[in-house]
Design an enzyme around this catalytic site. Structure first.
Site, PDB file in Angstrom:
ATOM      1  N   GLY A  79       0.824  -1.207   0.000  1.00 51.58           N
ATOM      2  CA  GLY A  79       0.000   0.000   0.000  1.00 51.58           C
ATOM      3  C   GLY A  79       0.857   1.255   0.000  1.00 51.58           C
ATOM      4  CB  SER A 100       0.552   3.904  -4.517  1.00 48.62           C
ATOM      5  OG  SER A 100      -0.758   3.718  -4.011  1.00 48.62           O
ATOM      6  NE  ARG A 101      -3.924   6.130  -3.653  1.00 50.71           N
ATOM      7  CZ  ARG A 101      -4.852   6.518  -4.517  1.00 50.71           C
ATOM      8  NH1 ARG A 101      -5.894   7.186  -4.088  1.00 50.71           N
ATOM      9  NH2 ARG A 101      -4.735   6.239  -5.790  1.00 50.71           N
ATOM     10  CG  ASN A 139       0.954   1.427   4.795  1.00 55.41           C
ATOM     11  OD1 ASN A 139       0.603   2.093   5.763  1.00 55.41           O
ATOM     12  ND2 ASN A 139       0.606   1.745   3.542  1.00 55.41           N
ATOM     13  CB  SER A 195      -5.266   1.464  13.505  1.00 57.45           C
ATOM     14  OG  SER A 195      -6.230   2.422  13.882  1.00 57.45           O
ATOM     15  CE1 TYR A 236      -8.810   0.236   9.084  1.00 55.80           C
ATOM     16  CE2 TYR A 236      -8.947   1.051  11.336  1.00 55.80           C
ATOM     17  CZ  TYR A 236      -8.285   0.985  10.115  1.00 55.80           C
ATOM     18  OH  TYR A 236      -7.094   1.654   9.941  1.00 55.80           O
ATOM     19  CB  ALA A 243      -9.074  -6.080  10.508  1.00 56.50           C
ATOM     20  CE  LYS A 244      -5.511  -1.293  10.268  1.00 55.14           C
ATOM     21  NZ  LYS A 244      -4.270  -1.403   9.463  1.00 55.14           N
ATOM     22  CB  ILE A 271      -2.642   9.404   9.913  1.00 55.44           C
ATOM     23  CG1 ILE A 271      -1.991   8.686  11.107  1.00 55.44           C
ATOM     24  CG2 ILE A 271      -1.595   9.919   8.935  1.00 55.44           C
ATOM     25  CD1 ILE A 271      -1.055   9.518  11.932  1.00 55.44           C
TER      26      ILE A 271
END
Length: 262
Positions: free
Chosen positions: A14, A16-17, A93, A153, A166, A169-170, A199
């Site tokens: 991940g 790219s951004r 990431n 996270s 979410y 998962a984290k 963030i």
């Protein structure tokens, strides 16, 4: 601290951004060659590679792969290793938020499967494959102190009932970091978890105004959003060997958000 920095290679999923781009920038500034993994936006990945080369990366290549697909994850590692010859650092990431923030009682199995498939299952088995490569490379003398960094996270420990999948998962990813740290310590592979807070990225853009107000009201002790560069700086410190006697450690990059208060 790692003294032989020549030729080190990092794979950032991940990358790219957003946070991933901040991590790539920080590693490039340390003369890491970088593999920028992306899922769909090749143009953004290529731009990140261009920026990385300008910042000092000897090589920067973009490789597309959806890590939720386990065979694609293995192919990503194989291509990375084939093209750059070694793997010193894996930064896990890549991750997604639920497409719809739904109340816990309204969440769907489809959203659960998507979020956990990318954020946990895919990462777990990509790490398993990467660890095997790192052990091999270390035994062959190609790398000295390979490292794996999990970007999790504050949702690993802080509940949000509008995106339960979410959070689960984290939380699972935090345990995965502990497990791999324990298993790989004897193999000389160091494992760390970086736990970002709020963030400012495209992922958090839909809730920016709501959190702007809460940050102004004191939610974050340091009084501001975090940036991808804040996370990248933390990765860079670990990547250069600043904590050689730490494995399984957690770095809270959240402006003090995790601190319990009365």
């Amino acid at each position: 601290m790692e003294s032989n920095s020549q030729g080190r290679v990092a794979l950032v999923t991940g990358g790219s951004r957003g946070i991933g781009r901040g991590i790539v920038h920080a590693l490039a500034s340390q003369a890491y060659s970088v593999v920028v993994n992306y899922r769909s936006d090749r143009q953004a990945a290529e731009e990140t590679c261009r920026q990385a080369r300008e910042l000092g990366a000897p090589e920067a290549i973009a490789i597309g792969a959806d890590i939720a697909n386990l065979s694609a994850g293995r192919a990503l590692l194989e291509e990375s290793h084939s093209r750059l010859g070694r793997l010193d650092l894996l930064v896990n990431n890549a991750g997604v938020a639920p497409e719809v923030r739904a109340d816990l009682l309204e969440a769907t199995p489809e959203s659960w499967d998507r979020v956990l498939g990318i954020n946990l299952r895919g990462v777990y088995f990509l790490t398993q494959s990467a660890a095997r490569i790192m052990i091999h490379d270390r035994r062959q003398g190609l790398v000295r102190e390979p490292r794996i960094i999990f970007i999790t996270s504050v949702s690993s420990s802080m509940a949000s009932v509008s995106r339960g999948e979410y959070c689960v998962a984290k939380a699972g990813l935090s345990m995965a970091a502990k497990l791999f740290a324990l298993r790989l310590a004897a193999e000389g592979v160091l494992v760390h978890e970086i736990r970002p807070g709020l963030i400012e990225t495209s992922m958090t853009a839909p809730v920016k105004q709501a959190y702007d107000d809460r940050i102004a009201a004191g939610l974050v002790p340091l009084g501001r959003w975090g940036t991808p560069d804040d996370v990248g700086h933390a990765v860079a410190q670990l990547a250069k060997g600043a904590l050689p006697y730490a494995t399984g450690s957690v770095l809270e990059i959240d402006g003090g958000l995790h601190l319990e208060r009365l």
